[in-house]
Design an enzyme around this catalytic site. Structure first.
Site, short mmCIF file in Angstrom:
data_model
loop_
_atom_site.label_atom_id
_atom_site.label_comp_id
_atom_site.label_asym_id
_atom_site.label_seq_id
_atom_site.Cartn_x
_atom_site.Cartn_y
_atom_site.Cartn_z
N CYS A 190 0.76 -1.27 -0.01
CA CYS A 190 -0.03 0.07 0.07
C CYS A 190 0.82 1.11 0.08
CB CYS A 190 -1.03 -0.22 1.30
SG CYS A 190 -1.79 -1.45 1.18
N HIS A 219 -2.30 8.56 5.63
CA HIS A 219 -2.72 7.19 4.96
C HIS A 219 -4.07 6.86 5.42
CE1 HIS A 219 -1.60 3.59 3.14
NE2 HIS A 219 -1.84 2.91 4.16
N HIS A 246 -9.48 2.57 -0.59
CA HIS A 246 -7.95 2.39 -0.33
C HIS A 246 -7.42 1.73 -1.84
CE1 HIS A 246 -3.94 1.77 0.74
NE2 HIS A 246 -4.22 0.76 1.75
#
Length: 795
Positions: free
Chosen positions: A367, A597, A638
């Site tokens: 990620c 994030h 995400h």
């Protein structure tokens, strides 16, 4: 009396204007005729869209006077800047995502662009069914004209239903329905089955796999064979389970790579994320004012344009074809293996668009892939291996990954969320009490980054300075996805008993050293030039003179590194974060926004807040100076590999507009986050008078932590002299016009957005000469409207 005087003045002004209007009307009637005397009658103006990719607005030399101390204090070859950014995501492209993130709704232009992206409308130029000449938008189904002003009202409901975080749309995933997720169950036969027909080859294959548990024999007609499974044989039987991950942030429904200009045969051959990357790259270049990638080779060598873009998973769809569909013996393309490699997407960008021969450094960081990619790009430029880099990340949404994330309890359970009365748009809630897992997304984010000297020479816009980028791993453990605090090390510095900070942090001190060094270089230059004998050959004199000046320039660049950009490196008393800010005369108090994030998981949001809080406290941020946190994933979900690229796009848009977008799902900030006095979690957008710096954090599975410090372009432009600044801004204005025209022509169907190349800018015979000559440059050929290498010799 005062108001009477004011009213009298207003009446007098009104009478004068009326008289002027009547006189003008008479003049107009005399010139244009009685039929046209409607000049001063009310007219209804129909709103028209004005599509554009907004460029930064730059200040004049006088307006940058407060930053004049920066002039001549940085090595522009080592400063890395973002000159363009592109995005393919759940809300279309970067600008339409920003509209929803910052303002909560799409503008007229945003609705039109999304309606085009989703295939609701198309541009028409010709005769309608009624034989009437028409140029404008038409409904894609009915072919009826649609005016700009009506598109928002007509299509906005459909657009909102089929963009962003929403119920999974099965037709976008080859029929995948989470409520009927296919699984296989092995069963054992308790009696012999009825025979069925198969080819001789297949019959032999069944026999080879099952041995004595299957009978095969040739039919009497000599054609097909018969196969019968016997008692004890095992079969795989499909079943369907009800899966609880029903929601995701998918691309807008109807998104079609072919509509952007990717040929149909290529779009069907490559993995879907390759198409995302191609479109995002085209946007990153157009936002740079570069409408033909080959134009870069007019300014830099083909070996100086590279790529470091990467992914967390890569070709997920192609992996599914290779591992699953091939297992079921279904017909798939023979070269599917190549589409599973993570470096293949960057390869297609070069094959179809760039024809570059520079550094290729694909990155993988789960990620946090995009931060790794950007970090590699910065290092590559600062090391001198490239002057232009394409960087960023990309990933796909698919059922296999969705199911495995659910088994890890990492993602939001849609069934539970619906039971609590939440809509899909409310299921990603970073930093709230009720946050309960991230929402999956998909897409690509690509940035064009250059050395500042290259950007200024080419005249491309500078959206932000990448002042610092760092990555870090974490401590011992047994959990791959657990978030860590290794990136806290960017604030590492000794805190001794010294009463004063290091003199290196004093800008005036560094300027004095730089002034002394320049004087020494000038003295050395004069001495070396004086040693050149007048009796030497003229050619030798010229070459030696050029060498001396080049060497003087190199020495000055080294001095700028020493006293400008790199003074803090390897100094335990100055942390990387403090040093990167101090290069531009800033402190930790000048960080005006923190892009989180912010995955909406219990562990990440608390861990990330702790990291930023400790960094700020350790570096001495003033108590009470709370930094607003942007949690973009409330809107986008995400997307794994693309996450930090989209976040950087958002930070650059914050720097450009001064707007800090709020987390609209932040209905109740978690109690455990109240302890962090340096962080504010806004739930609505805030218009500021300007942001100087933004700090971005990213975390990935596998102990990958990263951060980026981005600064407003004003700090870089303040290093330029008046003439250089004015020349640069004039070039940027021309590029903005090119970008503006290119986007309008794309929407109007004059050309495609992605323009696939059919040949490199040089012939096959020229290729080795171009590669071996570092000064080989392309030229624009007006007759063919192409950039070509016409001269490739060493002269």
């Amino acid at each position: 009396e005062a108001t009477a005087r004011l009213r009298a003045s207003i009446r007098e002004a009104s009478e004068i204007k009326k008289a002027v209007a009547v006189d003008s009307s008479l003049d107009f009637k005399a010139v244009a005729g009685a039929k046209n005397e409607s000049m001063h009658k009310p007219r209804v103006i129909k709103p028209r869209a004005n599509h554009k990719f907004p460029f930064p607005t730059y200040k004049s030399y006088e307006q940058l006077e407060h930053l004049r101390h920066l002039e001549g204090m940085v090595n522009l070859d080592k400063v890395v800047v973002v000159t363009g950014y592109g995005e393919v995501g759940p809300h279309g492209h970067a600008e339409t995502r920003w509209e929803m993130e910052a303002f909560g709704e799409f503008s007229l232009e945003g609705c039109i662009e999304l309606a085009w992206i989703m295939g609701y409308i198309r541009h028409f130029n010709g005769r309608l069914k009624s034989k009437q000449l028409y140029s404008g938008w038409v409904d894609a189904k009915t072919e009826e004209p649609v005016e700009d002003k009506d598109i928002k009202a007509r299509y906005e409901k459909q657009i909102l239903e089929h963009t962003g975080i929403r119920l999974i749309e099965s037709d976008m995933l080859e029929g995948y329905d989470p409520s009927k997720k296919n699984m296989m169950r092995e069963i054992q036969l308790e009696h012999d089955m009825e025979p069925f027909e198969a080819s001789a080859e297949e019959a032999a294959q069944f026999k080879r796999r099952n041995g004595d548990l299957v009978d095969v024999w040739a039919n009497e007609d000599g054609g097909e064979w018969s196969v019968r499974f016997l008692k004890g044989a095992t079969l795989m039987v499909p079943k369907a389970l009800r899966f609880d991950r029903l929601v995701a942030a998918q691309l807008p429904k109807g998104w079609d790579a072919v509509r952007y200009g990717i040929p149909k045969d290529i779009a069907s051959q490559v993995d879907p994320i390759t198409c995302y990357v191609l479109v995002a790259t085209a946007e990153a270049l157009v936002r740079s004012g570069i409408t033909d990638p080959y134009e870069l080779y007019e300014y830099v060598h083909v070996s100086e344009v590279g790529s470091s873009m990467g992914s967390g998973v890569g070709g997920g769809h192609s992996n599914k074809l290779m591992y699953k569909e091939r297992f079921f013996d279904r017909d798939i393309q023979n070269d599917v293996l190549q589409e599973t490699f993570i470096n293949t997407m960057a390869a297609w960008v070069n094959l179809l668009m760039m024809s570059a021969s520079g550094p290729i450094k694909p990155t993988v960081g789960a990620c946090a892939t995009s931060v790794l990619s950007i970090d590699v790009a910065i290092d590559t430029i600062q090391s001198g291996k490239a002057k232009v880099m394409l960087c960023g990340g990309f990933d796909y949404f698919q059922e296999e990954g969705s199911y495995e994330f659910a088994q890890m309890k990492a993602t939001s359970n849609a069934v539970d969320e619906f039971a609590r009365g939440r809509t899909p748009a409310e299921m990603s809630r970073p930093c709230t009490t009720t946050r309960n897992g991230f929402m999956e997304g998909e897409g690509a984010g690509i940035a064009t980054v250059m050395s500042a000297s290259t950007a200024i020479r080419i005249g491309v816009p500078i959206y932000g300075i990448l002042a610092m980028c760092g990555t870090a791993t974490d401590k011992e453990g047994r959990s791959v996805p657990a978030p860590g605090q290794g990136i806290l090390t960017s604030a590492r510095e000794t805190r001794g008993s010294q009463l004063m900070p290091s003199p290196l942090l004093d800008f005036s001190y560094r300027r004095r050293q730089m002034t002394d060094r320049r004087a020494a270089i000038a003295e050395w230059t004069a001495r070396e030039l004086a040693l050149i004998s007048p009796s030497m050959d003229a050619g030798l004199v010229r070459e030696h003179t050029e060498f001396v000046h080049a060497e003087a320039k190199r020495q000055e660049a080294e001095a700028l590194d020493t006293w400008g950009s790199d003074f803090w490196r390897n100094n335990p008393a100055i942390s990387p974060l403090r040093g990167a800010l101090a290069v531009w005369g800033l402190t930790v108090d000048d960080i005006g926004v923190a892009s989180f994030h912010g995955t909406s998981t219990k562990a990440n949001d608390k861990n990330e807040s702790q990291v930023i809080e400790r960094q700020f406290k350790h570096l001495g941020r003033t108590p009470g100076n709370a930094c607003p946190a942007v949690c973009q994933k409330w809107l986008t979900g995400h997307p794994k590999g693309a996450a930090a690229a989209w976040m950087l796009n958002g930070v650059l848009q914050v720097l450009r507009t001064g707007i800090i977008p709020g987390n609209r799902n932040a209905d109740n900030i978690a109690a455990e986050l109240e302890q962090f006095e340096y962080i504010m979690y806004p739930s609505q957008s805030i218009q500021t008078d300007g942001i100087k710096a933004g700090l971005l954090k990213s975390f990935g599975f596998g102990q990958v932590g990263g951060e980026i410090l981005a600064l407003h372009p004003d700090f870089l432009l303040a290093t330029l002299g008046r003439e250089q600044l004015e020349a640069y801004t004039a070039m940027v204005t021309k590029r903005e016009s090119k970008s503006y025209r290119y986007w309008h022509d794309t929407l109007a169907g004059e050309h495609t957005f992605v323009q696939v190349k059919t040949s490199p800018p040089y012939t096959e015979a020229q290729e080795p000469q171009v590669y071996l000559n570092p000064l080989a440059r392309a030229e624009y050929d007006a007759s063919t409207r192409q950039y070509l290498f016409k001269r490739t010799d060493q002269s």
